[in-house]
Design an enzyme around this catalytic site. Structure first.
Site, PDB file in Angstrom:
ATOM      1  N   MET A 263       0.837  -1.198   0.000  1.00 16.61           N
ATOM      2  CA  MET A 263       0.000   0.000   0.000  1.00 16.61           C
ATOM      3  C   MET A 263       0.875   1.252   0.000  1.00 16.61           C
ATOM      4  O   MET A 263       0.755   2.140   0.841  1.00 16.61           O
ATOM      5  CB  MET A 263      -0.933  -0.019   1.212  1.00 16.61           C
ATOM      6  CG  MET A 263      -2.067   0.976   1.154  1.00 16.61           C
ATOM      7  SD  MET A 263      -3.292   0.573  -0.092  1.00 16.61           S
ATOM      8  CE  MET A 263      -4.808   1.052   0.754  1.00 16.61           C
ATOM      9  N   GLY A 264       1.785   1.316  -0.990  1.00 14.86           N
ATOM     10  CA  GLY A 264       2.583   2.523  -1.173  1.00 14.86           C
ATOM     11  C   GLY A 264       1.850   3.499  -2.083  1.00 14.86           C
ATOM     12  O   GLY A 264       0.618   3.523  -2.111  1.00 14.86           O
TER      13      GLY A 264
ATOM     14  N   ARG B 190       6.458  -7.048 -10.002  1.00 16.29           N
ATOM     15  CA  ARG B 190       7.553  -7.719 -10.705  1.00 16.29           C
ATOM     16  C   ARG B 190       7.199  -9.193 -10.843  1.00 16.29           C
ATOM     17  O   ARG B 190       6.557  -9.782  -9.967  1.00 16.29           O
ATOM     18  CB  ARG B 190       8.877  -7.579  -9.941  1.00 16.29           C
ATOM     19  CG  ARG B 190       9.541  -6.210 -10.043  1.00 16.29           C
ATOM     20  CD  ARG B 190      10.093  -5.982 -11.446  1.00 16.29           C
ATOM     21  NE  ARG B 190      10.890  -4.764 -11.528  1.00 16.29           N
ATOM     22  CZ  ARG B 190      10.404  -3.569 -11.854  1.00 16.29           C
ATOM     23  NH1 ARG B 190       9.099  -3.435 -12.079  1.00 16.29           N
ATOM     24  NH2 ARG B 190      11.190  -2.523 -11.948  1.00 16.29           N
TER      25      ARG B 190
ATOM     26  N   ILE C 225       1.492   3.544  -5.395  1.00 13.58           N
ATOM     27  CA  ILE C 225       0.659   2.905  -6.413  1.00 13.58           C
ATOM     28  C   ILE C 225      -0.501   2.156  -5.775  1.00 13.58           C
ATOM     29  O   ILE C 225      -1.644   2.244  -6.227  1.00 13.58           O
ATOM     30  CB  ILE C 225       1.504   1.964  -7.290  1.00 13.58           C
ATOM     31  CG1 ILE C 225       2.609   2.749  -8.001  1.00 13.58           C
ATOM     32  CG2 ILE C 225       0.623   1.245  -8.310  1.00 13.58           C
ATOM     33  CD1 ILE C 225       3.625   1.884  -8.719  1.00 13.58           C
TER      34      ILE C 225
ATOM     35  N   ARG D 163       4.036  -3.448   4.934  1.00 12.37           N
ATOM     36  CA  ARG D 163       5.018  -3.515   6.021  1.00 12.37           C
ATOM     37  C   ARG D 163       4.615  -2.591   7.174  1.00 12.37           C
ATOM     38  O   ARG D 163       4.749  -2.935   8.342  1.00 12.37           O
ATOM     39  CB  ARG D 163       6.402  -3.123   5.512  1.00 12.37           C
ATOM     40  CG  ARG D 163       7.107  -4.165   4.677  1.00 12.37           C
ATOM     41  CD  ARG D 163       8.436  -3.647   4.195  1.00 12.37           C
ATOM     42  NE  ARG D 163       8.290  -2.413   3.418  1.00 12.37           N
ATOM     43  CZ  ARG D 163       9.302  -1.704   2.946  1.00 12.37           C
ATOM     44  NH1 ARG D 163      10.551  -2.086   3.195  1.00 12.37           N
ATOM     45  NH2 ARG D 163       9.097  -0.626   2.232  1.00 12.37           N
TER      46      ARG D 163
ATOM     47  N   GLU E 197      10.840 -11.437 -19.295  1.00 10.72           N
ATOM     48  CA  GLU E 197       9.963 -10.658 -20.172  1.00 10.72           C
ATOM     49  C   GLU E 197      10.644 -10.464 -21.517  1.00 10.72           C
ATOM     50  O   GLU E 197      11.737  -9.898 -21.558  1.00 10.72           O
ATOM     51  CB  GLU E 197       9.645  -9.304 -19.550  1.00 10.72           C
ATOM     52  CG  GLU E 197       8.794  -9.416 -18.305  1.00 10.72           C
ATOM     53  CD  GLU E 197       8.605  -8.108 -17.566  1.00 10.72           C
ATOM     54  OE1 GLU E 197       7.807  -8.055 -16.614  1.00 10.72           O
ATOM     55  OE2 GLU E 197       9.291  -7.114 -17.934  1.00 10.72           O
TER      56      GLU E 197
ATOM     57  N   HIS F 263       4.337  -5.669 -19.777  1.00 12.77           N
ATOM     58  CA  HIS F 263       4.916  -4.673 -18.855  1.00 12.77           C
ATOM     59  C   HIS F 263       4.715  -3.248 -19.390  1.00 12.77           C
ATOM     60  O   HIS F 263       5.668  -2.510 -19.628  1.00 12.77           O
ATOM     61  CB  HIS F 263       6.409  -4.941 -18.642  1.00 12.77           C
ATOM     62  CG  HIS F 263       6.913  -4.373 -17.333  1.00 12.77           C
ATOM     63  ND1 HIS F 263       8.007  -4.875 -16.684  1.00 12.77           N
ATOM     64  CD2 HIS F 263       6.471  -3.332 -16.568  1.00 12.77           C
ATOM     65  CE1 HIS F 263       8.220  -4.184 -15.573  1.00 12.77           C
ATOM     66  NE2 HIS F 263       7.295  -3.235 -15.489  1.00 12.77           N
TER      67      HIS F 263
END
Length: 366
Positions: free
Chosen positions: A197-198, A282, A200, A220, A311, A330
């Site tokens: 939950m940063g 990622r 983005i 975290r 990728e 991506h």
């Protein structure tokens, strides 16, 4: 007295006649001075190493931002004569992981001051090693958040409402009717679990609120009460609780040793059989072998992925043949507006390093 009048008259006539010529000479001198100043400014511009311009490098519509402030040399040209070009390079602007900041390349750049990465993730950079060379590292946080959050919601909606399958049926020349079996799942009122939950992740929560989704999150560090209330999110201290309750699980974490393989057999087995996994972080955050097994066995309903490892995937990879997988290459940040902001931030960081000023977005070793 008569003679003095004649001298004045002649002088006045000569001045009037000469004025246009003098103006032309003055304008010419100014033009020459401006050209000289521009030439000096151009010569004073520092040099930057980039991968290339085109499909596998900097988009043609954004490279002008770099060229305003740097002499640019592409990797292919650089490698033709690294001895000549190496000492000039003060900044390396990395786009889509290229040029790779490997010791063999860095050793050819004795004047390098900064590696400016396009994007937030720096898992492909050995920051302590680069710093040990006296070179700073920078990334581009913040400016990618909206576009990436949009992509997460796009994947979630496309998977839930079978958008791609519906398109293929609609354009198939053999289609004579729409099969009633083409059923999606409800998004409105469903439960969304956000892992990470940063910047983005919070943007994803803001968007999902518009769909009246019940929002859970695991992070975290717990966000403030004000942040939680603004989007109606509930904190799950235990990841397992989020996995068990969510209809959609969205991965928005940085790749670190702790998050590598974060979602594997055990975690997938905790999810609902009707749940969808969405990954915009990622590829290595998810154990892909475990994901293939879960999708084949019906452990989870579907997966929607903007990232994989590697990728692109090998053309015979089992994920590519599963009907309940949606994969994009991506492209979470791939809007012209966003990549222009990213490149501008890369240039700002690089210029600061060249001038010996604090970097707006320096990545420091913890």
């Amino acid at each position: 007295m008569q003679c003095l009048r004649q001298v004045r008259c002649v002088t006045k006539f000569w001045t009037a006649a000469a004025t246009p010529g003098l103006l032309k000479v003055t304008k010419l001198h100014r033009s020459v001075n401006m050209l000289q100043q521009r030439k000096m400014m151009a010569e004073e511009k520092p040099w930057a190493l980039i991968s290339e311009v085109g499909d596998e490098g900097f988009h043609e519509d954004v490279v002008d931002i770099v060229k305003q402030h740097f002499h640019v040399i592409c990797l292919r040209e650089f490698l033709q004569n690294p001895v000549l070009h190496g000492p000039k390079i003060q900044a390396m602007l990395m786009w889509i992981y290229s040029p790779a900041a490997e010791p063999s390349l860095l050793s050819c750049l004795p004047s390098l001051k900064v590696v400016a990465n396009g994007g937030v993730g720096i898992d492909h950079l050995d920051v302590p090693y680069i710093n040990s060379l006296g070179v700073k590292v920078a990334n581009t946080p913040g400016v990618v958040s909206d576009a990436t959050a949009d992509m997460a919601m796009a994947l979630l909606l496309a998977s839930a409402r079978t958008v791609v399958e519906g398109h293929l049926i609609s354009v198939d020349p053999k289609t004579t009717h729409v099969p009633q079996s083409l059923m999606g799942v409800e998004v409105t009122g469903s439960t969304l679990g956000i892992i990470g939950m940063g910047h983005i992740g919070y943007k994803v929560a803001q968007r999902s609120k518009g769909f009246d989704m019940r929002i859970l999150y695991h992070n975290r560090n717990r966000r403030s009460v004000e942040d939680e209330q603004a989007v109606g999110a509930r904190y799950c201290e235990k990841l397992d609780d989020l996995l068990k309750e969510s209809d959609f699980v969205v991965l928005v974490v940085n790749l670190t040793p702790d998050t590598t393989g974060l979602i594997s057999h055990r975690e997938l087995s905790l999810m609902k059989p009707t749940a969808t996994l969405v990954n915009v972080s990622r590829g290595l955050v998810v154990d892909q072998d475990a994901l293939v097994k879960a999708l084949k066995s019906g452990t989870i309903r579907a997966a929607a992925l903007d990232v994989t490892h590697p990728e692109p995937l090998p053309r015979d990879h089992p994920l590519l043949s599963l009907p309940n997988v949606l994969i994009t290459p991506h492209i979470g940040t791939s809007t012209l507006a966003t990549i222009r902001k990213m490149v501008q931030l890369m240039v700002d960081n690089a210029l600061a390093a060249v001038k010996g000023l604090p970097l707006p977005n320096e990545v420091k070793t913890k």
